[in-house]
Write an enzyme that holds these catalytic residues in place. Structure first.
Site, PDB file in Angstrom:
ATOM      1  N   CYS A 145      44.367  46.674  32.447  1.00 18.96           N
ATOM      2  CA  CYS A 145      44.000  47.407  31.229  1.00 18.96           C
ATOM      3  C   CYS A 145      44.771  46.973  29.975  1.00 18.96           C
ATOM      4  O   CYS A 145      44.231  46.986  28.878  1.00 18.96           O
ATOM      5  CB  CYS A 145      44.142  48.908  31.458  1.00 18.96           C
ATOM      6  SG  CYS A 145      45.624  49.378  32.351  1.00 18.96           S
ATOM      7  N   HIS A 238      46.149  52.218  25.217  1.00 22.58           N
ATOM      8  CA  HIS A 238      47.362  51.406  25.377  1.00 22.58           C
ATOM      9  C   HIS A 238      47.642  50.649  24.078  1.00 22.58           C
ATOM     10  O   HIS A 238      46.775  49.953  23.541  1.00 22.58           O
ATOM     11  CB  HIS A 238      47.174  50.377  26.489  1.00 22.58           C
ATOM     12  CG  HIS A 238      47.162  50.943  27.882  1.00 22.58           C
ATOM     13  ND1 HIS A 238      47.410  52.264  28.178  1.00 22.58           N
ATOM     14  CD2 HIS A 238      46.956  50.329  29.082  1.00 22.58           C
ATOM     15  CE1 HIS A 238      47.341  52.447  29.500  1.00 22.58           C
ATOM     16  NE2 HIS A 238      47.059  51.286  30.061  1.00 22.58           N
ATOM     17  N   THR A 321      40.850  53.230  29.734  1.00 22.32           N
ATOM     18  CA  THR A 321      39.847  53.485  30.782  1.00 22.32           C
ATOM     19  C   THR A 321      38.447  53.021  30.373  1.00 22.32           C
ATOM     20  O   THR A 321      37.566  52.919  31.216  1.00 22.32           O
ATOM     21  CB  THR A 321      39.787  54.982  31.210  1.00 22.32           C
ATOM     22  OG1 THR A 321      39.390  55.758  30.087  1.00 22.32           O
ATOM     23  CG2 THR A 321      41.110  55.462  31.753  1.00 22.32           C
TER      24      THR A 321
HETATM   25  P1  NAP Z   1      43.008  57.184  40.717  1.00 24.09           P
HETATM   26  O1  NAP Z   1      42.714  58.179  39.651  1.00 24.09           O
HETATM   27  O2  NAP Z   1      44.196  57.377  41.569  1.00 24.09           O
HETATM   28  O3  NAP Z   1      41.681  57.057  41.655  1.00 24.09           O
HETATM   29  C1  NAP Z   1      41.702  56.348  42.875  1.00 24.09           C
HETATM   30  C2  NAP Z   1      40.361  56.451  43.573  1.00 24.09           C
HETATM   31  O4  NAP Z   1      40.455  55.746  44.824  1.00 24.09           O
HETATM   32  C3  NAP Z   1      39.944  57.896  43.924  1.00 24.09           C
HETATM   33  O5  NAP Z   1      38.557  58.046  43.783  1.00 24.09           O
HETATM   34  C4  NAP Z   1      40.325  58.016  45.398  1.00 24.09           C
HETATM   35  O6  NAP Z   1      39.504  58.946  46.106  1.00 24.09           O
HETATM   36  C5  NAP Z   1      39.994  56.603  45.875  1.00 24.09           C
HETATM   37  N1  NAP Z   1      40.700  56.309  47.128  1.00 24.09           N
HETATM   38  C6  NAP Z   1      42.036  56.409  47.370  1.00 24.09           C
HETATM   39  N2  NAP Z   1      42.297  56.091  48.662  1.00 24.09           N
HETATM   40  C7  NAP Z   1      41.106  55.783  49.240  1.00 24.09           C
HETATM   41  C8  NAP Z   1      40.708  55.382  50.538  1.00 24.09           C
HETATM   42  N3  NAP Z   1      41.600  55.250  51.536  1.00 24.09           N
HETATM   43  N4  NAP Z   1      39.394  55.130  50.767  1.00 24.09           N
HETATM   44  C9  NAP Z   1      38.484  55.289  49.794  1.00 24.09           C
HETATM   45  N5  NAP Z   1      38.791  55.671  48.530  1.00 24.09           N
HETATM   46  C10 NAP Z   1      40.091  55.909  48.260  1.00 24.09           C
HETATM   47  O7  NAP Z   1      43.175  55.725  40.097  1.00 24.09           O
HETATM   48  P2  NAP Z   1      42.511  55.093  38.754  1.00 24.09           P
HETATM   49  O8  NAP Z   1      43.437  55.214  37.636  1.00 24.09           O
HETATM   50  O9  NAP Z   1      41.129  55.586  38.641  1.00 24.09           O
HETATM   51  O10 NAP Z   1      42.505  53.536  39.127  1.00 24.09           O
HETATM   52  C11 NAP Z   1      41.552  52.982  40.028  1.00 24.09           C
HETATM   53  C12 NAP Z   1      41.742  51.475  40.082  1.00 24.09           C
HETATM   54  O11 NAP Z   1      41.505  50.907  38.791  1.00 24.09           O
HETATM   55  C13 NAP Z   1      43.167  51.059  40.473  1.00 24.09           C
HETATM   56  O12 NAP Z   1      43.099  49.900  41.253  1.00 24.09           O
HETATM   57  C14 NAP Z   1      43.824  50.797  39.122  1.00 24.09           C
HETATM   58  O13 NAP Z   1      44.890  49.897  39.210  1.00 24.09           O
HETATM   59  C15 NAP Z   1      42.665  50.221  38.325  1.00 24.09           C
HETATM   60  N6  NAP Z   1      42.727  50.399  36.860  1.00 24.09           N
HETATM   61  C16 NAP Z   1      43.033  51.619  36.330  1.00 24.09           C
HETATM   62  C17 NAP Z   1      43.025  51.764  34.932  1.00 24.09           C
HETATM   63  C18 NAP Z   1      43.349  53.075  34.264  1.00 24.09           C
HETATM   64  O14 NAP Z   1      43.457  53.096  33.026  1.00 24.09           O
HETATM   65  N7  NAP Z   1      43.514  54.185  34.988  1.00 24.09           N
HETATM   66  C19 NAP Z   1      42.719  50.685  34.127  1.00 24.09           C
HETATM   67  C20 NAP Z   1      42.402  49.457  34.711  1.00 24.09           C
HETATM   68  C21 NAP Z   1      42.406  49.336  36.081  1.00 24.09           C
HETATM   69  P3  NAP Z   1      40.046  60.453  46.456  1.00 24.09           P
HETATM   70  O15 NAP Z   1      39.942  61.260  45.195  1.00 24.09           O
HETATM   71  O16 NAP Z   1      39.095  60.899  47.502  1.00 24.09           O
HETATM   72  O17 NAP Z   1      41.452  60.294  46.937  1.00 24.09           O
END
Ligand code: NAP
Length: 347
Positions: A145, A238, A321
């Site tokens: 990001c 950011h 995001t």
């Molecule tokens: P998050 O809010 O923690 O969401 C994680 C997601 O993964 C949830 O839907 C969770 O489902 C699911 N998950 C976790 N363990 C799992 C499993 N064992 N099997 C299947 N699903 C599972 O994280 P996020 O911020 O959205 O980030 C998601 C990804 O995008 C990450 O790899 C992060 O590095 C990347 N990213 C994030 C951003 C940002 O600004 N947030 C920006 C760029 C990239 P449950 O709710 O059921 O646990």
């Protein structure tokens, strides 16, 4: 055009929710499948998460049942917002089963045959999917990001003047850590000068993005990046303070001119008309004021001035995001459709 059925992997998370918001009423794509972890599977979407987006959740999605992360015939494209602890294998399984996977996770970004794409910067790198081992499927990734805004500001400088060195200090919003992310006790009244793995991504991913596609590989752009990454008490957006050493002499007019004339509207459903804006007001850009410009897809730059250590320095902002995750992924999928890659896969 008949809408292409799509799935959101990690639909309950911060990025997953943004996907759901951006995909509602999308002219080309329609959500038909949503997946998350075991704790959410079998539940209605509305009962498995707390909706944190600004726009209301549609009844249709609210009542959809969350499925296990297993490929099905109900969709062609899988947008992944999966936790990186599980994303690697799941995304590979989906690609093996013929799905087009567009991922936000770090796991496959640096794989040699996986394009790491910001459509306005290096859409041509999508060619790499032709070298992938999956029969009909593919994996396309978008960058970290913080890297997306940085690479968008650097691309015009790389093309016009060449860039030798960069020093960047990021100030990253709490939504970047997912939900619940950093505890309010830890972040309020505070700055945390460490985000696990982030500096390595900021120091390496731009070299691939700004690199050149040569037959079936990317020749990385040669420059040195030093990054400090900080978590700050901002909800979305950011910021980064960037110093650059250029290969050729440039004045401030030429730099602003290069940045603002480089990008064109890609004329896709999610592409901004003006992908990068330069602000003359020296108090700008600010997350609170500018993160939602062009529905969160515009990168804002300001405060260009001489740097006594390198050559020039400036401030930049991007919505983590949207432009930094789900919005960029959506744009990647739209570009794949426009360039005919997804039609090919559908054959
Ligand atoms: P998050 O809010 O923690 O969401 C994680 C997601 O993964 C949830 O839907 C969770 O489902 C699911 N998950 C976790 N363990 C799992 C499993 N064992 N099997 C299947 N699903 C599972 O994280 P996020 O911020 O959205 O980030 C998601 C990804 O995008 C990450 O790899 C992060 O590095 C990347 N990213 C994030 C951003 C940002 O600004 N947030 C920006 C760029 C990239 P449950 O709710 O059921 O646990």
């Amino acid at each position: 055009m008949k809408k292409i059925p799509v799935c959101v992997l990690g639909a309950t998370g911060m990025v997953g929710q943004k996907f759901i918001e951006l995909l509602s009423n999308h002219p080309w794509f329609e959500i038909t499948f949503i997946c998350a972890s075991e704790k959410s599977q079998g539940k209605k979407y509305k009962d498995a998460m707390i909706w944190r987006m600004d726009t209301p959740l549609s009844e249709k999605i609210a009542n959809m049942i969350i499925e296990p992360c297993v490929p099905s015939n109900l969709f062609r494209i899988a947008f992944s917002g999966l936790d990186s602890n599980v994303a690697g294998q799941i995304e590979e399984d989906f690609a093996k089963s013929g799905k087009v996977v567009i991922s936000n996770s770090k796991n496959h970004r640096m794989d040699q045959d996986v394009p790491l794409v910001i459509p306005e910067v290096n859409g041509d790198h999508l060619e790499l999917v032709k070298t992938q081992k999956y029969k009909n499927g593919m994996i396309v990734t978008n960058p970290n990001c913080s890297v997306i805004g940085l690479a968008m500001a650097l691309k015009p400088l790389v093309d016009v003047f060449g860039v030798e060195k960069i020093h960047v200090v990021t100030m990253q919003a709490v939504s970047g850590a997912g939900y619940p992310g950093v505890s309010s006790f830890d972040i309020l009244d505070n700055v945390i000068p460490f985000i696990s793995g982030e500096e390595e991504k900021v120091e390496t991913e731009p070299l691939k993005i700004l690199g050149t596609l040569c037959n079936t590989t990317i020749l990385p752009y040669k420059m040195t990046i030093s990054a400090h990454c900080n978590r700050v008490a901002v909800v979305n957006g950011h910021m980064a303070c960037v110093s650059v050493k250029l290969k050729k002499n440039a004045n401030s007019f030429d730099i602003v001119q290069a940045m603002t004339s480089h990008y064109k509207d890609l004329e896709l459903p999610s592409s901004p008309k003006v992908p990068l804006q330069y602000f003359e007001d020296e108090r700008h850009p600010q997350p609170k004021l500018h993160r939602n410009l062009e529905k969160g897809m515009q990168v804002s730059v300001g405060r260009l001035r001489k740097c006594p250590l390198l050559d020039w320095k400036f401030a930049l902002l991007s919505h983590n995001t949207v432009r930094g995750a789900a919005g960029c992924a959506l744009l990647n999928a739209e570009l794949l459709v426009k360039k005919g890659y997804i039609k090919e896969v559908l054959k």
